[in-house]
Scaffold this active site. Structure first.
Site, PDB file in Angstrom:
ATOM      1  N   ASN A   1      -7.447   0.935  -4.271  1.00 35.55           N
ATOM      2  CA  ASN A   1      -6.216   1.651  -3.746  1.00 35.55           C
ATOM      3  C   ASN A   1      -4.742   1.633  -4.706  1.00 35.55           C
ATOM      4  O   ASN A   1      -4.368   0.720  -4.792  1.00 35.55           O
ATOM      5  CB  ASN A   1      -6.208   1.194  -2.444  1.00 35.55           C
ATOM      6  CG  ASN A   1      -4.812   2.100  -1.778  1.00 35.55           C
ATOM      7  OD1 ASN A   1      -4.445   3.047  -2.349  1.00 35.55           O
ATOM      8  ND2 ASN A   1      -4.129   1.727  -0.968  1.00 35.55           N
TER       9      ASN A   1
ATOM     10  N   HIS B   1      -3.456   4.334   6.888  1.00 34.56           N
ATOM     11  CA  HIS B   1      -2.958   2.982   5.903  1.00 34.56           C
ATOM     12  C   HIS B   1      -1.626   2.719   6.703  1.00 34.56           C
ATOM     13  O   HIS B   1      -0.878   3.637   6.876  1.00 34.56           O
ATOM     14  CB  HIS B   1      -2.821   3.347   4.524  1.00 34.56           C
ATOM     15  CG  HIS B   1      -2.576   2.166   3.645  1.00 34.56           C
ATOM     16  ND1 HIS B   1      -1.402   1.319   3.639  1.00 34.56           N
ATOM     17  CD2 HIS B   1      -3.302   1.405   2.891  1.00 34.56           C
ATOM     18  CE1 HIS B   1      -1.358   0.383   2.939  1.00 34.56           C
ATOM     19  NE2 HIS B   1      -2.575   0.370   2.520  1.00 34.56           N
TER      20      HIS B   1
ATOM     21  N   GLU C   1      -6.469  -4.075   7.786  1.00 39.33           N
ATOM     22  CA  GLU C   1      -5.559  -4.775   6.850  1.00 39.33           C
ATOM     23  C   GLU C   1      -4.417  -5.468   7.636  1.00 39.33           C
ATOM     24  O   GLU C   1      -3.639  -4.437   7.988  1.00 39.33           O
ATOM     25  CB  GLU C   1      -5.097  -3.541   5.701  1.00 39.33           C
ATOM     26  CG  GLU C   1      -6.094  -3.002   4.740  1.00 39.33           C
ATOM     27  CD  GLU C   1      -5.738  -2.450   3.632  1.00 39.33           C
ATOM     28  OE1 GLU C   1      -6.342  -2.209   2.630  1.00 39.33           O
ATOM     29  OE2 GLU C   1      -4.168  -2.271   3.628  1.00 39.33           O
TER      30      GLU C   1
ATOM     31  N   GLY D   1      -5.703  -3.462  -3.539  1.00 42.89           N
ATOM     32  CA  GLY D   1      -4.437  -2.800  -4.031  1.00 42.89           C
ATOM     33  C   GLY D   1      -3.974  -3.129  -5.288  1.00 42.89           C
ATOM     34  O   GLY D   1      -4.436  -2.571  -6.127  1.00 42.89           O
TER      35      GLY D   1
HETATM   36  P1  PGA Z   1      -2.912  -5.327  -1.669  1.00 49.53           P
HETATM   37  O1  PGA Z   1      -3.130  -3.758  -1.086  1.00 49.53           O
HETATM   38  O2  PGA Z   1      -4.299  -5.702  -2.336  1.00 49.53           O
HETATM   39  O3  PGA Z   1      -2.012  -5.001  -2.860  1.00 49.53           O
HETATM   40  O4  PGA Z   1      -2.601  -6.125  -0.518  1.00 49.53           O
HETATM   41  C1  PGA Z   1      -4.086  -3.417  -0.416  1.00 49.53           C
HETATM   42  C2  PGA Z   1      -3.779  -2.078   0.499  1.00 49.53           C
HETATM   43  O5  PGA Z   1      -2.760  -1.999   0.933  1.00 49.53           O
HETATM   44  O6  PGA Z   1      -4.613  -1.394   0.477  1.00 49.53           O
END
Ligand code: PGA
Length: 217
Positions: free
Chosen positions: A9, A95, A143, A201
């Site tokens: 992402n 999200h 998440e 992400g």
């Molecule tokens: P991150 O984001 O890996 O930077 O924590 C993941 C996401 O929000 O999909």
């Protein structure tokens, strides 16, 4: 061995030049890995990513980070599921960053309907057990808010518990974990029996780290 789902992402990052550099640094060895890799760039970068995936013979798919809740029509600034179908097989919906921008359950459920009408698979994000999910949703990504972009991932025990809940109580076939996943913790999450994949992400922005994530998943 399960075949992992890995969703990169990119959020609101990268320009066309940076995309070209990113692809040039992806390790060729990831081509032969048995994984479902879904890259999710910003909308205007989808055609370029589609080209480069083809050129580099990567067995990857594309996903969009959002979709309009409306069908094709007079909706200035919106990107319809019908248009996205030309580029992607998946769309991220729900999200927490989009929920913070004001997307309600009703809007999110409409988005799921729009993508399913055209045959795109929704990946529906939840931030905990009590989040409403549409019926017969094929993929859920758990998440927790505290783990997003903080470098503080959830514990594998907790992530496993929540993934298990969605699999057994809500009959979701595929459950992913996201929130500060990187090349150091990916194998721990992938070894949890209810977790089918991960959503990096920040760590997906660096092609070397992303290649490592694919290798270690
Ligand atoms: P991150 O984001 O890996 O930077 O924590 C993941 C996401 O929000 O999909």
């Amino acid at each position: 061995m399960k075949q992992p789902f890995i969703i990169g992402n990119w959020k609101s990052h990268k320009t066309p030049n940076e995309v070209a550099e990113w692809f040039a640094q992806i390790s060729p060895s990831v081509r032969s890995l048995e994984a479902t890799v879904i890259l999710c760039p910003p909308f205007p970068l989808l055609p370029q990513c589609k080209e480069l995936i083809k050129k580099q013979q990567l067995p990857w798919k594309l996903g969009a980070q959002d979709v309009s809740q409306y069908p094709v029509g007079k909706h200035t600034g919106e990107v319809s599921a019908t248009l996205l179908k030309e580029f992607v097989e998946y769309v991220l919906i729900g999200h927490s960053e989009r929920r913070h921008m004001g997307e309600t359950d009703a809007i999110l459920f409409e988005k799921v309907k729009r993508v399913q009408e055209v045959g795109i698979t929704p990946i529906f994000f939840v931030q905990g057990k009590d989040v409403a999910i549409p019926q017969r949703i094929p993929v859920v990504a758990y998440e927790p808010l505290f783990a997003i972009g903080t470098g503080k991932a959830d514990t594998p025990e907790d992530a496993e518990k929540i993934a298990h809940f969605f699999k057994t109580e809500k009959q979701v076939p595929t459950v992913l974990y996201g929130g500060s996943v990187d090349d150091k913790n990916v194998s721990v999450f992938m070894s949890c029996s209810s977790i089918d994949g991960i959503v990096p992400g920040t760590a997906s922005l660096d092609p070397v780290v992303f290649s490592h994530i694919l290798q270690y998943a």
